[in-house]
Design an enzyme around this catalytic site. Structure first.
Site, PDB file in Angstrom:
ATOM      1  N   CYS A 176      19.948   2.838   6.931  1.00 23.83           N
ATOM      2  CA  CYS A 176      20.613   1.888   7.831  1.00 23.83           C
ATOM      3  C   CYS A 176      21.817   1.228   7.149  1.00 23.83           C
ATOM      4  O   CYS A 176      22.067   1.425   5.960  1.00 23.83           O
ATOM      5  CB  CYS A 176      19.612   0.827   8.291  1.00 23.83           C
ATOM      6  SG  CYS A 176      19.258  -0.427   7.049  1.00 23.83           S
ATOM      7  N   ASN A 214       0.850  -1.200   0.000  1.00 20.99           N
ATOM      8  CA  ASN A 214       0.000   0.000   0.000  1.00 20.99           C
ATOM      9  C   ASN A 214       0.879   1.242   0.000  1.00 20.99           C
ATOM     10  O   ASN A 214       1.789   1.358   0.833  1.00 20.99           O
ATOM     11  CB  ASN A 214      -0.878   0.036   1.259  1.00 20.99           C
ATOM     12  CG  ASN A 214      -1.915   1.144   1.210  1.00 20.99           C
ATOM     13  OD1 ASN A 214      -2.815   1.113   0.380  1.00 20.99           O
ATOM     14  ND2 ASN A 214      -1.767   2.137   2.080  1.00 20.99           N
ATOM     15  N   GLU A 215       0.636   2.104  -0.946  1.00 15.36           N
ATOM     16  CA  GLU A 215       1.331   3.396  -0.987  1.00 15.36           C
ATOM     17  C   GLU A 215       2.806   3.277  -0.596  1.00 15.36           C
ATOM     18  O   GLU A 215       3.259   3.881   0.388  1.00 15.36           O
ATOM     19  CB  GLU A 215       0.646   4.405  -0.069  1.00 15.36           C
ATOM     20  CG  GLU A 215      -0.701   4.851  -0.562  1.00 15.36           C
ATOM     21  CD  GLU A 215      -1.300   5.974   0.267  1.00 15.36           C
ATOM     22  OE1 GLU A 215      -0.848   6.186   1.396  1.00 15.36           O
ATOM     23  OE2 GLU A 215      -2.231   6.626  -0.224  1.00 15.36           O
ATOM     24  N   CYS A 223      20.970  -0.915   4.101  1.00 13.33           N
ATOM     25  CA  CYS A 223      20.714  -0.118   2.893  1.00 13.33           C
ATOM     26  C   CYS A 223      22.020   0.444   2.337  1.00 13.33           C
ATOM     27  O   CYS A 223      22.174   0.577   1.117  1.00 13.33           O
ATOM     28  CB  CYS A 223      19.702   0.986   3.174  1.00 13.33           C
ATOM     29  SG  CYS A 223      18.016   0.326   3.323  1.00 13.33           S
ATOM     30  N   HIS A 276     -11.421  10.336   9.985  1.00 13.99           N
ATOM     31  CA  HIS A 276     -11.424  10.360   8.517  1.00 13.99           C
ATOM     32  C   HIS A 276     -12.811   9.926   8.057  1.00 13.99           C
ATOM     33  O   HIS A 276     -13.363   8.955   8.575  1.00 13.99           O
ATOM     34  CB  HIS A 276     -10.361   9.374   8.016  1.00 13.99           C
ATOM     35  CG  HIS A 276     -10.007   9.524   6.573  1.00 13.99           C
ATOM     36  ND1 HIS A 276     -10.883   9.235   5.553  1.00 13.99           N
ATOM     37  CD2 HIS A 276      -8.857   9.918   5.982  1.00 13.99           C
ATOM     38  CE1 HIS A 276     -10.277   9.449   4.391  1.00 13.99           C
ATOM     39  NE2 HIS A 276      -9.051   9.862   4.623  1.00 13.99           N
ATOM     40  N   GLU A 331      -8.159   5.478  -4.068  1.00 15.08           N
ATOM     41  CA  GLU A 331      -8.589   6.078  -2.804  1.00 15.08           C
ATOM     42  C   GLU A 331      -8.870   7.557  -2.995  1.00 15.08           C
ATOM     43  O   GLU A 331      -8.133   8.240  -3.709  1.00 15.08           O
ATOM     44  CB  GLU A 331      -7.485   5.970  -1.740  1.00 15.08           C
ATOM     45  CG  GLU A 331      -7.236   4.616  -1.174  1.00 15.08           C
ATOM     46  CD  GLU A 331      -6.165   4.686  -0.078  1.00 15.08           C
ATOM     47  OE1 GLU A 331      -6.021   5.747   0.562  1.00 15.08           O
ATOM     48  OE2 GLU A 331      -5.464   3.686   0.098  1.00 15.08           O
TER      49      GLU A 331
HETATM   50  C1  GAL Z   1      -3.872   6.790   2.398  1.00 20.88           C
HETATM   51  C2  GAL Z   1      -3.705   5.355   2.874  1.00 20.88           C
HETATM   52  C3  GAL Z   1      -4.933   4.863   3.595  1.00 20.88           C
HETATM   53  C4  GAL Z   1      -5.414   5.892   4.562  1.00 20.88           C
HETATM   54  C5  GAL Z   1      -5.718   7.155   3.819  1.00 20.88           C
HETATM   55  C6  GAL Z   1      -6.251   8.258   4.680  1.00 20.88           C
HETATM   56  O1  GAL Z   1      -2.639   7.423   2.353  1.00 20.88           O
HETATM   57  O2  GAL Z   1      -3.422   4.489   1.810  1.00 20.88           O
HETATM   58  O3  GAL Z   1      -4.596   3.664   4.264  1.00 20.88           O
HETATM   59  O4  GAL Z   1      -4.428   6.103   5.518  1.00 20.88           O
HETATM   60  O5  GAL Z   1      -4.535   7.632   3.239  1.00 20.88           O
HETATM   61  O6  GAL Z   1      -6.449   9.451   3.956  1.00 20.88           O
END
Ligand code: GAL
Length: 689
Positions: free
Chosen positions: A161, A150-151, A164, A358, A307
């Site tokens: 470190c 994810n991201e 790396c 959120h 997202e």
């Molecule tokens: C993104 C992330 C999500 C959540 C979202 C909140 O950066 O992938 O898991 O944290 O932001 O805005």
């Protein structure tokens, strides 16, 4: 190429985190998802600790149940590899799996993304987990897409470190082969930095003053590649099990850590997380620029908005809601810019944890009394009338050149001035959009031939091959607009000597001798012609010597008063403009309008609060017209012959759009953009500075 059609329409959905909720909520969720028109959810993104509660001990019972339940309700799954947040046991068992900052601080347990990309046991544990998930759910009928991690690089895009450092040395050895080559490339004759052994080379950790610039640049390249190795490993695992299921990882638009041009080549479909600030001056321009980059990364292929917030986020100091209508408008805009999927973070707003403030598609109040839910549900219904858009293309005749390598190089310290690239690119982007242009982003080595106009707000680093690519484009009839402080260094960050920008002086018909940096509070001005309009120039001006170029605008202050600020030069069959200072948007729009008109590209003139895009459906075109003004209705005169996209009703010659209003008008053949006019333009809506 991966097509979105198998989903039977526009993808609509969210991150779904059922492990945060008791089981009896799950059925309700599935029912409500059906009600909202949700057809895809991302599952398991942060589930590692639930799926492997102790090393090697897996528990998939809850996920089995959720996968089956969703399938029963006709909802597809974008299944995550669950590696985005390692469980506490892993970080504690292997303290050196935790990343280290440039100051030598090892990060602690209790948040997320806590892993060092070079840590082999972390990689091995991640691989085992992904193998388990792929084998177990590969055959599941709900599985339609893989969501890797994810991201990447969101919180940790560099780890300093010792592991790396070792990986960096190996990367450098593969790149340079010999220490002599590295010493030359890094210019280590300067400040006694010469390396006599590979083992002496370190990451650019906190040092007494400026670290070697090429070391910093190579470090950025290495860090992007090193994280990409993690993605490759996981994508390799799932592809081996399910070669027919497309693979993505969610990008963040313009983030400094990862070279998305390189990354996107490893995906089947690009996906984006976009969180424009609803309180910002123009959320649609902020979002639109990322949307356009996503479409450009894989040659115009449609992409997924993975997202976005249904309303407010929780991570800015002040988090404005998306006021009624804005969420819908931004989703229409994503479709107009090439999205085929519209997803949210997240399905149900959390009760606990760092993101409980959120917004979610289902807010804390529940669906029945929620304004957000009402907007979510009605968008879900509306999308059914827009399915045809998933087959549309978004053709652009204008492109902005962008390159992570050059961005990294520009960001290295010890420059004539601090020059943040993104605000500059945003301004050039807004100027092109205000002329009604679809805008692509193109890499300096990319295919320029399909464009009429290529603009280069700032290409500080320009390699020989890229300069040749640009030269051929102009020579062959293309129009180029080059911004200040471009073509300054080569790929090793060494100055190109002989007058800036040395590799393009013949194309531009000029050379730049020096620059006049304008610290905050100082400005110069440019004037187009003796009687022309004058515009303030901030941050940067240049001493330009034309050699064949015509002067279109001059500076009118300081020792460069009367000297060229904007020029035009014919080269081969094309034209090259030069913009020798940080001009306001209105002045840029004036230059671009001339360049586009000369290139035979139709334009219109619109304020920033209007968004116009055109997509192509076979021989037909769709005009997407959005009123991004939060409070004012706008009236337009439309090009003749259009019909409403949803139902084919003939469009009236004029149209009023309410605040955040959207309309789609379809035409046979091209849209006569030059016939599109704003007829009611309040004074406050003239082109912004
Ligand atoms: C993104 C992330 C999500 C959540 C979202 C909140 O950066 O992938 O898991 O944290 O932001 O805005």
């Amino acid at each position: 190429m991966f097509e979105i059609q198998p989903f039977g329409g526009i993808i609509y959905g969210a991150d779904y985190n059922p492990e945060q909720w008791p089981r009896d909520t799950w059925r309700d969720d599935a029912r409500l998802m059906n009600e909202a028109g949700v057809n895809l959810v991302s599952l398991g993104i942060f589930s590692w600790a639930h799926l492997e509660p102790r090393p090697g001990e897996y528990d998939f019972t809850w996920l089995d149940e959720v996968m089956d339940l969703l399938h029963e309700h006709g909802i597809n799954v974008n299944l995550a590899t669950a590696t985005a947040s390692p469980p506490p046991w892993l970080s504690l068992k292997y303290p050196d799996s935790r990343p280290v900052t440039a100051d030598g601080v090892r990060l602690e347990v209790g948040a997320r993304q806590l892993y060092c990309p070079s840590h082999q046991p972390f990689r091995a544990h991640a691989r085992l987990l992904v193998e388990q998930i792929a084998q177990r759910y590969g055959p599941h009928p709900a599985l339609k897409l893989w969501h890797i991690n994810n991201e990447y690089g969101c919180h940790v895009d560099q780890c300093f470190c010792a592991l790396c450092a070792e990986a960096f040395r190996a990367w450098l050895q593969a790149k340079y082969q010999t220490l002599d080559a590295l010493n030359d490339a890094w210019g280590t004759a300067f400040w006694s930095q010469r390396y006599g052994d590979w083992a002496e080379i370190q990451p650019p950790r906190r040092a007494p003053t400026f670290a070697n610039p090429t070391q910093q640049l190579d470090w950025r390249r290495f860090s992007s590649d090193n994280i990409l190795e993690l993605y490759r490993m996981e994508a390799g695992v799932v592809r081996a099990v399910t070669p027919h299921i497309p693979v993505t990882t969610n990008f963040l638009g313009f983030i400094p850590g990862l070279d998305y041009f390189k990354w996107a080549q490893e995906e089947d479909v690009v996906s984006l997380d976009a969180y424009p600030d609803p309180a910002g001056p123009h959320p649609h321009l902020e979002a639109g620029m990322s949307y356009d980059m996503m479409r450009s990364l894989r040659g115009g292929q449609r992409w997924i908005l993975m997202e976005q917030a249904p309303s407010a986020v929780n991570w800015r100091p002040y988090n404005a809601p998306k006021r009624p209508g804005l969420m819908r408008m931004l989703n229409h805009q994503a479709l107009a810019h090439g999205a085929s999927g519209l997803m949210f973070f997240q399905w149900r707003a959390s009760r606990a944890g760092a993101e409980k403030f959120h917004s979610g598609m289902v807010q804390h109040v529940g669906p029945a009394r929620s304004r957000v839910w009402e907007e979510i549900r009605s968008l879900g219904q509306e999308l059914r009338t827009l399915t045809r858009l998933t087959g549309a293309q978004v053709p652009a005749r204008a492109a902005i050149m962008f390159d992570w390598n050059s961005w990294w190089a520009l960001n290295v310290d010890s420059k004539p001035a601090v020059l943040p690239l993104l605000p500059l690119v945003q301004k050039w982007y807004a100027a092109l959009r205000s002329l009604g242009q679809n805008v692509d982003f193109v890499h300096p080595d990319g295919d320029l031939q399909g464009y009429d106009l290529v603009v280069m707000p700032n290409q500080y680093l320009l390699a020989q091959g890229s300069a040749q690519n640009i030269r051929q484009f102009v020579d062959g009839g293309g129009t180029l607009v080059t911004g200040f402080f471009s073509g300054i260094v080569d790929e090793h960050e060494h100055i190109q000597l002989g007058g800036y920008p040395a590799l393009l002086t013949d194309v531009l018909g000029l050379w730049v001798e020096e620059w006049v940096v304008l610290p905050p509070g100082e400005h110069n001005r440019v004037r187009f012609g003796a009687q022309g309009e004058a515009h303030d120039v901030l941050h940067w001006a240049e001493v330009i010597h034309p050699e064949g170029a015509e002067t279109l605008a001059t500076f009118d202050q300081d020792f460069i008063a009367g000297q060229p600020a904007v020029t035009r030069h014919g080269y081969g069959a094309g034209r090259a403009y030069y913009v020798g200072g940080d001009l306001p948007q209105a002045a840029l729009a004036q230059v671009f309008e001339e360049a586009l008109t000369h290139a035979g590209v139709p334009t219109c003139r619109l304020p920033d609060t209007v968004s116009v895009s055109v997509s192509r459906l076979g021989g037909r075109s769709v005009l997407h017209l959005l009123n991004a003004h939060p409070t004012q209705a706008l009236a337009f005169t439309l090009p003749a012959g259009g019909v409403h996209f949803e139902d084919g009703r003939p469009a009236a010659p004029s149209l009023t759009l309410l605040p955040y209003g959207v309309t789609l008008i379809e035409f046979e053949g091209e849209v006569a953009l030059d016939e599109l006019q704003l007829t009611q333009a309040p004074a406050a809506l003239t082109l912004s500075h």
